[in-house]
Design a protein around this motif. Structure first.
Motif, PDB file in Angstrom:
ATOM      1  N   PHE A  11      37.622  46.630  36.819  1.00  0.00           N
ATOM      2  CA  PHE A  11      37.359  46.166  35.446  1.00  0.00           C
ATOM      3  C   PHE A  11      36.191  45.165  35.411  1.00  0.00           C
ATOM      4  CE2 PHE A  11      39.198  42.490  32.820  1.00  0.00           C
ATOM      5  CZ  PHE A  11      38.487  42.804  31.672  1.00  0.00           C
ATOM      6  N   ILE A  12      36.334  44.053  36.122  1.00  0.00           N
ATOM      7  CA  ILE A  12      35.270  43.042  36.095  1.00  0.00           C
ATOM      8  C   ILE A  12      34.040  43.578  36.854  1.00  0.00           C
ATOM      9  CG2 ILE A  12      34.628  40.668  36.743  1.00  0.00           C
ATOM     10  CD1 ILE A  12      37.602  39.899  36.396  1.00  0.00           C
ATOM     11  N   GLY A  13      34.308  44.326  37.938  1.00  0.00           N
ATOM     12  CA  GLY A  13      33.219  44.870  38.763  1.00  0.00           C
ATOM     13  C   GLY A  13      32.251  45.710  37.950  1.00  0.00           C
ATOM     14  N   SER A  32      37.985  50.620  47.334  1.00  0.00           N
ATOM     15  CA  SER A  32      38.920  51.607  47.890  1.00  0.00           C
ATOM     16  C   SER A  32      39.433  52.547  46.794  1.00  0.00           C
ATOM     17  CB  SER A  32      40.112  50.888  48.524  1.00  0.00           C
ATOM     18  OG  SER A  32      40.837  50.226  47.506  1.00  0.00           O
ATOM     19  N   LEU A  33      39.157  52.197  45.541  1.00  0.00           N
ATOM     20  CA  LEU A  33      39.633  52.932  44.354  1.00  0.00           C
ATOM     21  C   LEU A  33      41.151  52.871  44.216  1.00  0.00           C
ATOM     22  CD1 LEU A  33      37.289  56.090  44.304  1.00  0.00           C
ATOM     23  CD2 LEU A  33      37.002  53.925  43.097  1.00  0.00           C
ATOM     24  N   THR A  35      42.960  50.625  42.587  1.00  0.00           N
ATOM     25  CA  THR A  35      43.173  50.471  41.134  1.00  0.00           C
ATOM     26  C   THR A  35      41.876  50.758  40.384  1.00  0.00           C
ATOM     27  OG1 THR A  35      42.659  48.109  41.252  1.00  0.00           O
ATOM     28  CG2 THR A  35      44.994  48.710  41.328  1.00  0.00           C
ATOM     29  N   ASP A  51      37.946  50.385  52.477  1.00  0.00           N
ATOM     30  CA  ASP A  51      38.904  49.292  52.321  1.00  0.00           C
ATOM     31  C   ASP A  51      38.304  48.033  52.929  1.00  0.00           C
ATOM     32  OD1 ASP A  51      41.253  47.558  52.860  1.00  0.00           O
ATOM     33  OD2 ASP A  51      42.322  49.300  52.050  1.00  0.00           O
ATOM     34  N   LEU A  72      34.862  40.684  44.641  1.00  0.00           N
ATOM     35  CA  LEU A  72      35.849  40.815  43.555  1.00  0.00           C
ATOM     36  C   LEU A  72      37.076  41.612  43.997  1.00  0.00           C
ATOM     37  CD1 LEU A  72      33.383  41.980  40.720  1.00  0.00           C
ATOM     38  CD2 LEU A  72      34.216  39.663  41.056  1.00  0.00           C
ATOM     39  N   ALA A  73      36.948  42.417  45.051  1.00  0.00           N
ATOM     40  CA  ALA A  73      38.064  43.300  45.432  1.00  0.00           C
ATOM     41  C   ALA A  73      39.297  42.461  45.755  1.00  0.00           C
ATOM     42  CB  ALA A  73      37.683  44.137  46.648  1.00  0.00           C
ATOM     43  N   ALA A  74      40.430  42.870  45.216  1.00  0.00           N
ATOM     44  CA  ALA A  74      41.660  42.113  45.468  1.00  0.00           C
ATOM     45  C   ALA A  74      42.869  42.898  45.010  1.00  0.00           C
ATOM     46  CB  ALA A  74      41.620  40.773  44.716  1.00  0.00           C
ATOM     47  N   SER A 115      37.898  33.739  42.310  1.00  0.00           N
ATOM     48  CA  SER A 115      39.208  33.112  42.453  1.00  0.00           C
ATOM     49  C   SER A 115      39.875  33.082  41.077  1.00  0.00           C
ATOM     50  CB  SER A 115      39.067  31.713  43.054  1.00  0.00           C
ATOM     51  OG  SER A 115      40.343  31.205  43.379  1.00  0.00           O
ATOM     52  N   SER A 116      40.928  32.310  40.973  1.00  0.00           N
ATOM     53  CA  SER A 116      41.745  32.410  39.763  1.00  0.00           C
ATOM     54  C   SER A 116      42.372  31.068  39.399  1.00  0.00           C
ATOM     55  CB  SER A 116      42.855  33.424  40.042  1.00  0.00           C
ATOM     56  OG  SER A 116      43.928  33.252  39.160  1.00  0.00           O
ATOM     57  N   TYR A 140      50.085  35.502  45.073  1.00  0.00           N
ATOM     58  CA  TYR A 140      48.708  35.797  44.638  1.00  0.00           C
ATOM     59  C   TYR A 140      47.877  34.510  44.567  1.00  0.00           C
ATOM     60  CZ  TYR A 140      44.960  36.897  41.296  1.00  0.00           C
ATOM     61  OH  TYR A 140      43.739  37.027  40.664  1.00  0.00           O
ATOM     62  N   PHE A 167      38.499  32.132  37.577  1.00  0.00           N
ATOM     63  CA  PHE A 167      38.571  32.723  36.235  1.00  0.00           C
ATOM     64  C   PHE A 167      39.913  32.395  35.581  1.00  0.00           C
ATOM     65  CE2 PHE A 167      36.280  36.637  38.270  1.00  0.00           C
ATOM     66  CZ  PHE A 167      35.104  35.921  38.380  1.00  0.00           C
ATOM     67  N   ASN A 169      42.162  33.952  32.095  1.00  0.00           N
ATOM     68  CA  ASN A 169      42.667  35.303  31.834  1.00  0.00           C
ATOM     69  C   ASN A 169      41.545  36.149  31.222  1.00  0.00           C
ATOM     70  OD1 ASN A 169      45.181  33.256  31.052  1.00  0.00           O
ATOM     71  ND2 ASN A 169      45.708  34.930  32.395  1.00  0.00           N
TER      72      ASN A 169
HETATM   73  N1  LIG Z   1      41.374  40.108  35.347  1.00  0.00           N
HETATM   74  C1  LIG Z   1      41.689  38.815  35.335  1.00  0.00           C
HETATM   75  O1  LIG Z   1      42.230  38.287  34.358  1.00  0.00           O
HETATM   76  C2  LIG Z   1      41.358  37.947  36.542  1.00  0.00           C
HETATM   77  C3  LIG Z   1      41.641  36.573  36.479  1.00  0.00           C
HETATM   78  C4  LIG Z   1      41.356  35.780  37.570  1.00  0.00           C
HETATM   79  C5  LIG Z   1      40.779  36.336  38.711  1.00  0.00           C
HETATM   80  N2  LIG Z   1      40.532  37.663  38.751  1.00  0.00           N
HETATM   81  C6  LIG Z   1      39.943  38.223  39.980  1.00  0.00           C
HETATM   82  O2  LIG Z   1      38.795  38.988  39.665  1.00  0.00           O
HETATM   83  C7  LIG Z   1      38.658  40.060  40.599  1.00  0.00           C
HETATM   84  C8  LIG Z   1      38.489  41.396  39.885  1.00  0.00           C
HETATM   85  O3  LIG Z   1      39.673  41.649  39.141  1.00  0.00           O
HETATM   86  P1  LIG Z   1      39.811  42.811  38.064  1.00  0.00           P
HETATM   87  O4  LIG Z   1      40.576  42.268  36.919  1.00  0.00           O
HETATM   88  O5  LIG Z   1      38.490  43.456  37.823  1.00  0.00           O
HETATM   89  O6  LIG Z   1      40.782  43.819  38.836  1.00  0.00           O
HETATM   90  P2  LIG Z   1      40.633  45.377  39.180  1.00  0.00           P
HETATM   91  O7  LIG Z   1      41.910  45.811  39.818  1.00  0.00           O
HETATM   92  O8  LIG Z   1      40.139  46.129  38.017  1.00  0.00           O
HETATM   93  O9  LIG Z   1      39.485  45.340  40.281  1.00  0.00           O
HETATM   94  C9  LIG Z   1      39.742  45.115  41.632  1.00  0.00           C
HETATM   95  C10 LIG Z   1      39.053  46.222  42.402  1.00  0.00           C
HETATM   96  O10 LIG Z   1      39.273  45.992  43.797  1.00  0.00           O
HETATM   97  C11 LIG Z   1      39.533  47.239  44.405  1.00  0.00           C
HETATM   98  N3  LIG Z   1      40.323  46.996  45.609  1.00  0.00           N
HETATM   99  C12 LIG Z   1      41.599  46.526  45.672  1.00  0.00           C
HETATM  100  N4  LIG Z   1      41.966  46.421  46.952  1.00  0.00           N
HETATM  101  C13 LIG Z   1      40.918  46.834  47.702  1.00  0.00           C
HETATM  102  C14 LIG Z   1      40.693  46.958  49.095  1.00  0.00           C
HETATM  103  N5  LIG Z   1      41.640  46.648  49.983  1.00  0.00           N
HETATM  104  N6  LIG Z   1      39.483  47.396  49.526  1.00  0.00           N
HETATM  105  C15 LIG Z   1      38.495  47.734  48.638  1.00  0.00           C
HETATM  106  N7  LIG Z   1      38.665  47.639  47.312  1.00  0.00           N
HETATM  107  C16 LIG Z   1      39.858  47.194  46.849  1.00  0.00           C
HETATM  108  C17 LIG Z   1      40.293  48.046  43.364  1.00  0.00           C
HETATM  109  O11 LIG Z   1      40.233  49.436  43.585  1.00  0.00           O
HETATM  110  C18 LIG Z   1      39.598  47.615  42.085  1.00  0.00           C
HETATM  111  O12 LIG Z   1      38.529  48.464  41.756  1.00  0.00           O
HETATM  112  C19 LIG Z   1      39.889  39.995  41.495  1.00  0.00           C
HETATM  113  O13 LIG Z   1      39.539  39.294  42.670  1.00  0.00           O
HETATM  114  C20 LIG Z   1      40.882  39.195  40.687  1.00  0.00           C
HETATM  115  O14 LIG Z   1      41.807  38.513  41.503  1.00  0.00           O
HETATM  116  C21 LIG Z   1      40.794  38.493  37.698  1.00  0.00           C
END
Ligand SMILES: NC(=O)c1ccc[n+]([C@@H]2O[C@H](COP(=O)([O-])OP(=O)(O)OC[C@H]3O[C@@H](n4cnc5c(N)ncnc54)[C@H](O)[C@@H]3O)[C@@H](O)[C@H]2O)c1
Length: 319
Positions: A11-13, A32-33, A35, A51, A72-74, A115-116, A140, A167, A169
């Motif tokens: 999403f953020i990526g 890794s796709l 999510t 991964d 960003l991956a997490a 981070s979060s 988390y 970040f 929400n």
């Molecule tokens: N969305 C929020 O509200 C929020 C808030 C605070 C922090 N964050 C952080 O921002 C970042 C992005 O979050 P997002 O909301 O876009 O989530 P998201 O799930 O849409 O994106 C995370 C991406 O990481 C990939 N991924 C997960 N595990 C992996 C692995 N082992 N190897 C390679 N790729 C992997 C997933 O496939 C996914 O595309 C994360 O680190 C999240 O913790 C998000």
């Protein structure tokens, strides 16, 4: 600059990649796709389905020679992290160490980390600034805090420059229901489908919602700014869930049916992040109002529903 974005199909990526491309940077994605979604990978980027915990990641560093990494991956689900702390730790801590190790080995100019606000745990004062105590209440939050510590250690021992962005929400187009502002996506989807909205508690609990394009802008600003420091990225507002529902009803132009359920144990009552450090260090402030952000997110959901509907119609009418 050549920027490696991990989690770039998320999403953020997606929004970070689009912003980087707009500013003329070349982008390499690792995801890794698990999510993430291939639809989130724009044209013109080099994509590696890998991964972040795997040793094969090194081949990307060797082949692509990135200048900077935006990590960003997490594993992003708080509830999953409580049920599966080992897996959460593996992706969020071991994966981050793997990337830090390679970033130091191949002399990357900077490590930018998502981070979060979850690192703060239950706030003792609001809005939360960066000096607030760190007392995560979830695996988390703890895995994010531990990653932050590793980043600082790599800075000390290997002179690897960094910016840590915490970040609040994040919401907006292409969001799934899993992350920390997944509630916005769930509510918007339910509103689009005329389904009732389920609220845990009385709806007076507050969150700090920040629009994803504002977050992407902060990530891209960190390429040149915010050297070796930790910065909140939030809106400084405490917005109640009831206000969120009211705004969604307004932009959907229809009343919403709301079901109130008992509050969930462990949910934080109020949250809001100070962003004055982001203003000073990144020359950044949120640009989008909640209403503008929700309108863009709802438009995308409606577009997607139309596309799915048309595809279904075509399938049922083809011979
Ligand atoms: N969305 C929020 O509200 C929020 C808030 C605070 C922090 N964050 C952080 O921002 C970042 C992005 O979050 P997002 O909301 O876009 O989530 P998201 O799930 O849409 O994106 C995370 C991406 O990481 C990939 N991924 C997960 N595990 C992996 C692995 N082992 N190897 C390679 N790729 C992997 C997933 O496939 C996914 O595309 C994360 O680190 C999240 O913790 C998000």
């Amino acid at each position: 600059m050549k920027v490696l974005v991990t989690g770039g199909a998320g999403f953020i990526g997606y929004h970070v990649t689009k912003n980087l491309q707009k500013k003329g940077h070349s982008v390499i994605l690792i995801d890794s796709l698990i999510t993430g979604n291939e639809e989130n990978i724009p044209e013109g980027v080099a994509f590696y389905k890998m991964d972040i915990t795997s040793p094969e990641i090194e081949t990307v560093f060797i082949k692509e020679e990135p200048d900077i990494i935006i990590h960003l991956a997490a594993q992003i689900s708080v509830s999953y992290s409580m049920k599966n702390p080992q897996e959460d730790g593996k992706v969020n801590i071991i994966g981050t160490i793997n990337l830090l190790h390679l970033s130091a080995k191949y002399h990357l100019k900077k490590f930018i980390f998502a981070s979060s606000a979850a690192v703060y745990g239950t706030p003792v004062r609001l809005p939360i600034d960066e000096s607030h105590q760190l007392m995560p209440t979830s695996s988390y939050g703890l895995s994010k805090m531990t990653s932050e510590n590793y980043i600082q250690m790599y800075h000390q021992s290997n002179s690897l420059s960094y910016t840590i962005l915490r970040f609040s929400n994040v919401y907006g187009p292409r969001q799934t229901s899993e992350g920390e502002a997944g509630v916005v996506s769930i509510f918007l989807n339910n509103a689009a489908q005329d389904k009732p909205i389920q609220v845990f508690g009385n709806g007076n609990q507050t969150r700090d919602f920040i629009y994803v394009k504002d977050v992407a802008e902060a990530c891209v600003r960190a390429l040149d700014l915010g050297e070796n420091t930790t910065i909140n990225i939030g809106s400084r507002t405490q917005l109640s869930i009831n206000h969120l529902i009211h705004t969604i009803a307004k932009i959907s132009e229809k009343p919403l049916s709301v079901q109130f359920e008992p509050a969930r144990e462990g949910d934080i009552e109020h949250s809001s992040l100070h962003y004055s450090k982001a203003r000073e260090q990144l020359d950044w402030a949120p640009h989008y109002t909640l209403e503008q952000g929700l309108r863009e997110a709802l438009k995308e959901i409606q577009r997607k529903r139309r596309r799915t509907h048309e595809a279904g119609w075509e399938k049922s009418h083809s011979i």
